[in-house]
Design an enzyme around this catalytic site. Structure first.
Site: not given
Ligand SMILES: NC(=O)c1ccc[n+]([C@@H]2O[C@H](COP(=O)([O-])OP(=O)(O)OC[C@H]3O[C@@H](n4cnc5c(N)ncnc54)[C@H](O)[C@@H]3O)[C@@H](O)[C@H]2O)c1
Length: 246
Positions: A143, A157
């Site tokens: 991120s 985070y």
């Molecule tokens: N959503 C955003 O705006 C954003 C921005 C920057 C970075 N990110 C990063 O992108 C990635 C995906 O984000 P997203 O929005 O799709 O997230 P999300 O929360 O929608 O999905 C994340 C998935 O990871 C799974 N998960 C969580 N902990 C886990 C564990 N310990 N073991 C296995 N699975 C696990 C959850 O069950 C979920 O299905 C993440 O790493 C997040 O930090 C997201």
């Protein structure tokens, strides 16, 4: 170009949103995708959806923070050529409007465990067979918050994501001579809810005037996972619609 036929790819946290998009994109290029998630039913649903579309996918639920579980799953599934460390917990639940000075220390654990230790666990479990075979691709979904300040409540985070970025750079250099690349993608704001007043408002701050989609991330992962990306390693690629990064 970007043919992944014959490759096996593990995508963590692929039960929804960005991870599901990455899984679909890799499967679309011919990879067998191991669909990981903590939530077994979500992993199974995404694997079923890929299979119904003519791709190859198997659900592989485990907790990325549990090294024994990660090692067991990767050993049982056989050699993994591509790992995408997508599992993360940076959702609204982590973005509490509580400054770090007032935070309960218990609230720091999960962002560090999932976003840093989870990445290290999956890399540790997957790397030696990649080195032995002389080919591997590891991609960590990070991120912008890992490199620059974001705002109140985000410090743990940022620590987890920033730690993951530092880990990936050194890990990449250790393995560069063995045909294994390791890169990070630093995402900007993603659209996880479809269009709404909130996403429309957030999009006004993005130079491209829209939030990111799972397909945007999947396309970059396809490239980084391919043979064609063999000379790109130890990099952090900002994927954020042009938002300014430091
Ligand atoms: N959503 C955003 O705006 C954003 C921005 C920057 C970075 N990110 C990063 O992108 C990635 C995906 O984000 P997203 O929005 O799709 O997230 P999300 O929360 O929608 O999905 C994340 C998935 O990871 C799974 N998960 C969580 N902990 C886990 C564990 N310990 N073991 C296995 N699975 C696990 C959850 O069950 C979920 O299905 C993440 O790493 C997040 O930090 C997201």
């Amino acid at each position: 170009m970007f043919d992944l036929a014959g490759r096996t790819a593990l995508v963590t946290g692929a039960g929804q949103n960005t991870g599901a998009g990455i899984a679909r994109a890799l499967a679309g290029r011919g990879a067998l995708v191991l669909v990981n998630d903590l939530a077994a039913e979500r992993a199974a649903a995404v694997a079923d959806e890929i299979t119904a579309d003519g791709g190859r996918a198997t659900p592989l639920p485990f907790d990325v923070t549990d090294l024994d579980a990660v090692t067991r799953a990767i050993t049982i599934s056989g050699p993994v050529d591509i790992v995408v460390n997508n599992a993360g917990n940076g959702g609204a639940e982590q973005m509490r409007p509580t400054p770090f000075r007032d935070m309960d220390p218990a609230d720091w654990e999960s962002p560090i465990e999932v976003n840093l230790r989870g990445v290290m666990n999956c890399c540790h479990a997957a790397i030696n067979p990649m080195v032995e075979r002389g080919w591997g691709r590891i991609i960590t979904i990070s991120s912008g918050a890992g490199a620059s300040g974001v705002g109140i409540g985000v410090a743990p985070y940022s620590a987890g994501k920033g730690g993951g970025l530092g880990f990936m750079r050194s890990f990449a250099l250790e393995n560069a001579a063995f045909g294994v690349t390791a890169n990070s993608i630093a995402l900007g704001l993603m659209d996880n809810v479809g269009s709404s007043d909130v996403t429309a408002h957030l999009a006004t701050s993005v130079p491209c005037k829209r939030l990111g989609s799972p397909d945007d991330v999947g396309a970059l992962c396809v490239y980084l996972a391919s043979d064609d990306a063999g000379w790109i390693t130890a990099q952090t690629i900002n994927l954020n619609g042009g938002s300014v990064t430091s």
